[in-house]
Design a protein around this motif. Structure first.
Motif, PDB file in Angstrom:
ATOM      1  N   GLY A 164      -9.610   3.932   0.445  1.00 36.03           N
ATOM      2  CA  GLY A 164     -10.705   3.416   1.263  1.00 36.03           C
ATOM      3  C   GLY A 164     -11.621   4.644   1.445  1.00 36.03           C
ATOM      4  O   GLY A 164     -12.725   4.474   1.278  1.00 36.03           O
ATOM      5  N   ALA A 165     -10.978   5.983   1.744  1.00 36.81           N
ATOM      6  CA  ALA A 165     -11.718   7.159   2.086  1.00 36.81           C
ATOM      7  C   ALA A 165     -12.406   7.282   0.567  1.00 36.81           C
ATOM      8  O   ALA A 165     -13.793   7.780   0.533  1.00 36.81           O
ATOM      9  CB  ALA A 165     -10.721   8.152   2.113  1.00 36.81           C
ATOM     10  N   LEU A 166     -11.859   7.265  -0.695  1.00 33.17           N
ATOM     11  CA  LEU A 166     -12.325   7.515  -1.860  1.00 33.17           C
ATOM     12  C   LEU A 166     -13.559   6.645  -2.062  1.00 33.17           C
ATOM     13  O   LEU A 166     -14.839   7.017  -2.567  1.00 33.17           O
ATOM     14  CB  LEU A 166     -11.554   7.595  -2.952  1.00 33.17           C
ATOM     15  N   ARG A 167     -13.377   5.153  -1.656  1.00 37.96           N
ATOM     16  CA  ARG A 167     -14.418   4.296  -1.777  1.00 37.96           C
ATOM     17  C   ARG A 167     -15.596   4.545  -1.111  1.00 37.96           C
ATOM     18  O   ARG A 167     -16.796   4.723  -1.719  1.00 37.96           O
ATOM     19  CB  ARG A 167     -13.955   2.926  -1.400  1.00 37.96           C
ATOM     20  N   ASP A 217      -2.138   8.760   4.240  1.00 33.58           N
ATOM     21  CA  ASP A 217      -2.787   8.480   5.319  1.00 33.58           C
ATOM     22  C   ASP A 217      -3.864   9.164   5.371  1.00 33.58           C
ATOM     23  O   ASP A 217      -4.979   8.479   5.766  1.00 33.58           O
ATOM     24  CB  ASP A 217      -2.038   9.265   6.529  1.00 33.58           C
ATOM     25  N   TYR A 218      -4.302  10.199   4.532  1.00 33.30           N
ATOM     26  CA  TYR A 218      -5.591  10.982   4.436  1.00 33.30           C
ATOM     27  C   TYR A 218      -6.696   9.980   3.821  1.00 33.30           C
ATOM     28  O   TYR A 218      -7.938   9.914   4.025  1.00 33.30           O
ATOM     29  CB  TYR A 218      -5.565  12.298   3.961  1.00 33.30           C
ATOM     30  N   LEU A 219      -6.159   9.416   2.527  1.00 28.27           N
ATOM     31  CA  LEU A 219      -6.793   8.752   1.720  1.00 28.27           C
ATOM     32  C   LEU A 219      -7.016   7.331   2.337  1.00 28.27           C
ATOM     33  O   LEU A 219      -7.885   6.406   1.425  1.00 28.27           O
ATOM     34  CB  LEU A 219      -6.583   8.687   0.282  1.00 28.27           C
ATOM     35  N   ASN A 233       0.913  -1.133  -0.111  1.00 28.41           N
ATOM     36  CA  ASN A 233      -0.008   0.060  -0.121  1.00 28.41           C
ATOM     37  C   ASN A 233       0.743   1.337  -0.060  1.00 28.41           C
ATOM     38  O   ASN A 233       1.973   1.396   0.353  1.00 28.41           O
ATOM     39  CB  ASN A 233      -1.011  -0.063   1.130  1.00 28.41           C
ATOM     40  N   LEU A 234       0.126   2.273  -0.286  1.00 26.15           N
ATOM     41  CA  LEU A 234       1.062   3.502  -0.620  1.00 26.15           C
ATOM     42  C   LEU A 234       1.742   4.135   0.665  1.00 26.15           C
ATOM     43  O   LEU A 234       2.808   4.608   0.654  1.00 26.15           O
ATOM     44  CB  LEU A 234      -0.104   4.540  -1.205  1.00 26.15           C
ATOM     45  N   GLN A 235       1.191   4.018   1.767  1.00 32.48           N
ATOM     46  CA  GLN A 235       1.669   4.359   2.978  1.00 32.48           C
ATOM     47  C   GLN A 235       3.095   3.925   3.208  1.00 32.48           C
ATOM     48  O   GLN A 235       4.082   4.409   3.436  1.00 32.48           O
ATOM     49  CB  GLN A 235       0.745   4.064   4.286  1.00 32.48           C
TER      50      GLN A 235
END
Lengths: 604, 105
Positions: free
Chosen positions: B34-37, B101-103, A201-203
């Motif tokens: 996850g956030a966009l989903r 982290d935000y997304l 994952n991107l993080q």
């Protein structure tokens, strides 16, 4: 030789720094001047020769007759020498692993007498700055042994050589990091139990990148605590947590600092933590060798409201200071984890701890070498304990362990008892009677408790199913009788079956390595492919010789969530088909996980 | 609600950075985050779901471009093993980390 002596004996007047520098780099002003003169003469003569013969004035000719005959001869010679030198440099660079001496012989035999004298000359003055125009930038430069050959075969100046080298380097690793490098990476990750499909994952990608470039980072900004923690882990693993990098993790609004390798930090760095974060509540410092009395004193003076403290190898804290800590900050202390203390922290400290820390919920003492039985009695007084992990180095009487379980067992969620070799069946009976909330249970390295006791423990136990169970190395230790006595000792067939019946549906991690008396038939019964263990993710079966391909295949079928199976020294496992997303570690011939095709996937 | 049911949700969504750059990406790719989903879930009545357009106020265009690149990289390597890491420019990685982290990707 004579030359050197001459320079050594020379008496010199005051010299400028520039002259010194030029001399040390073998650059002489005289030579530069002669070179310049020569070039000028060459240019002049070329102009002369291009002119029609009748044009050339008589005076010019008479002026030059004396020198020009000599000059043309010298010029020829010098040109030849120059060519030779360049050819030689190129040859030197081209030779790969050929025998040096042999090549020199070859060169010598090729060259004529004149070249031989040049050779001699060249030896005493190794390529003393032959001048050449760079092939790319056309600048004039001094040829050295490090000058590179350009794309068209000419030589390059130092700057262009460097650029060429950098470009080559840039191209190279891409070629190298091919299949082999990737395979190595996969095996390495496999040993860590990581088998994942798809991209990271991107993080995680970014955290790794940040860790790679930590020296360029000035501050982290307001990263959330979880990411800081992950960064700290990676940086600790790379051993780059220093005074400078520690600063990145200190922010007044945080309440937690976790440094997993504080080996490079000094006392004043630890003081800095409390100075920057006066409201610190959670502190984790591993390898904190320089966490001294004065640091602890500072923390107590500032009345840092510390709630959870984990220190490893903090051996410069004296017994007196441990007492101080518990007396002055004991009221707020809820979690204490200490390990690798071998110069202080004795039974008395534990007693002060028990008297002054009524709110302690979590206690972990591992490898504290001064502790023995009295400490166990003191721990029994901590009535609010919810998580207890102990590993003592000395021998502890079984009865004391039983008493401890009886006194604190009721509220425990975690109980980890490692290497209590004298703990007997009575301990297991006490656990059966008093523990009601256990989620994590470790009882390892014991060869006294019998299989019957394990069976009784798990039969009709009011405790809900365990999430984590570790019974590694509970087996009989008689080398002359590898199969053990008739009455099995350690977690054997019946105990294992009872454990899986009691906790099978909730278990996530199970370690039964070296439980060598569990029978093959029991494995087949427990993992029959019909019973499903829905949560089991990690399983350690190492050093159980009876585990074979059949058992492992059945395990794969029975545990849909399985991620990692450790099976060192299980020589019965051969050519098993490993489902994707499962890491099977330790099988004898390091075969790669066999990718299963769609048909096989349907089978699972 | 009525509008979302009338027009079937498009295969593409628009992500808008704080400085006004718009990125049109496949819905399946955007849902890697996850956030966009959750924002774009057709069953929710969020404004983003209705319009198929998500404005990300705290992510700038440069970072969002990289994020979109990651979405496609992730989608492309969904079932692959031993995926080579995506190249991230070092000067971007901290900002990208905050965005990730935000997304929640």
């Amino acid at each position: 030789m004579s030359n050197r002596r001459a320079t050594n004996n020379r008496i010199r007047g005051p010299q400028s720094a520039l002259t010194d520098f030029l001399a040390s780099n073998n650059i002489s002003a005289a030579q530069i001047r002669t070179d310049y003169e020569r070039r000028r003469r060459e240019a002049q003569s070329r102009i002369n020769s291009e002119r029609p013969a009748e044009d050339s004035a008589a005076e010019v000719e008479t002026q030059q007759t004396a020198t020009s005959t000599e000059n043309s001869e010298q010029r020829k010679k010098r040109k030849r020498q120059e060519e030779n030198a360049i050819a030689k440099i190129k040859k030197n660079k081209n030779k790969n692993n050929k025998n040096k001496r042999r090549q020199r012989f070859a060169v010598d035999s090729e060259s004529d007498e004149e070249d031989a004298t040049w050779d001699l000359y060249a030896k005493s003055k190794p390529l003393p700055g032959q001048l050449e125009n760079c092939e790319i930038c056309n600048k004039r430069f001094t040829v050295t042994a490090y000058s590179k050959t350009g794309p068209d075969g000419g030589l390059l100046c130092a700057k262009c050589s460097r650029e060429l080298e950098a470009e080559e380097k840039k191209d190279k690793p891409k070629k190298k990091s091919g299949a082999r490098e990737r395979r190595r990476q996969v095996q390495s990750r496999l040993l860590d139990g990581i088998v994942s499909l798809g991209a990271k994952n991107l993080q995680e990608l970014c955290v790794e990148k940040v860790a790679d470039n930590i020296n360029d980072v000035d501050e982290f900004g307001d990263l959330p605590q979880t990411l800081l923690d992950r960064l700290s882990q990676i940086l600790s693993k790379k051993r780059v947590i220093t005074s400078r990098t520690l600063d990145l993790f200190l922010r007044p609004d945080l309440d937690k600092v976790a440094i997993y390798d504080a080996g490079k930090l000094e006392s004043h760095d630890f003081v800095k933590i409390f100075a920057v974060i006066p409201n610190l509540r959670h502190l984790l410092l591993l390898h904190a060798g320089q966490f001294k009395d004065e640091v602890m004193e500072y923390m107590l003076e500032r009345q840092v409201p510390i709630k959870s403290l984990q220190l490893e190898a903090a051996n410069l804290i004296s017994n007196r200071m441990w007492h101080e800590l518990f007396r002055r900050a004991g009221g707020s202390l809820e979690a204490l984890k200490l390990a690798w203390l071998d110069s202080s922290f004795n039974d008395e400290c534990v007693q002060v701890l028990a008297d002054n820390c009524p709110n302690l919920k979590r206690l972990k003492l591992r490898k504290c070498f001064h502790l023995d039985e009295n400490a166990l009695v003191s721990i029994g007084k901590l009535s609010n304990l919810e998580h207890l992990s102990l590993q003592f180095s000395g021998q502890v009487e079984g009865q004391l362990v039983t008493d401890l379980v009886n006194s604190v067992g009721q509220k425990l969620f975690t109980l980890s008892l490692t290497k209590f070799e004298n703990a007997d069946d009575a301990v297991l009976a006490a656990i059966h009677a008093s523990c009601r909330h256990l989620r994590k249970f470790r009882f390892s390295e014991n060869d006294l408790c019998t299989d019957a006791a394990y069976e009784q423990l798990f039969t009709d136990w009011v405790n809900p199913g365990l999430v984590f169970a570790d019974f590694s190395s509970t087996r009989d230790l008689d080398y002359s009788n590898p199969d053990g006595p008739d009455e099995p000792v350690g977690l054997a067939s019946k105990g294992f079956a009872a454990l899986m019946k009691h906790s099978g549906s909730s278990l996530e991690r199970l370690d039964i390595s070296s439980c060598r008396h569990i029978a093959h038939s029991t494995f087949c019964e427990v993992f029959d492919g019909i019973k499903i263990y829905p949560n089991l993710r990690e399983l350690n079966l190492s050093f159980i010789p009876r585990v074979d391909t059949l058992v492992v295949a059945a395990i794969f079928k029975s545990c849909p969530q399985l991620q990692k199976v450790v099976a060192f020294s299980c020589f019965g496992i051969r050519d098993v088909i490993v489902p994707p997303n499962v890491a099977l570690i330790g099988i004898p011939n390091a075969q790669e996980n066999i990718m299963i095709n769609a048909d096989a996937l349907a089978y699972y | 609600m009525a509008t979302t049911q009338q027009q079937p949700s498009s295969d593409y969504v628009t992500l808008v950075s704080c400085d006004g750059y718009e990125f049109v990406v496949r819905r399946s790719c955007a849902c890697v985050a996850g956030a966009l989903r959750r924002m774009l879930d057709p069953n929710s009545s969020f404004n983003e779901a209705v319009t198929g357009r998500a404005v990300l106020e705290n992510i700038n265009g440069i970072v969002l471009e990289k994020v979109c690149e990651y979405f496609y990289y992730n989608e492309k390597n969904k079932d692959a093993r031993d995926v080579p890491d995506m190249d991230i420019p070092p000067e971007l990685c901290l900002e990208l980390l905050m965005a990730a982290d935000y997304l929640n990707t």
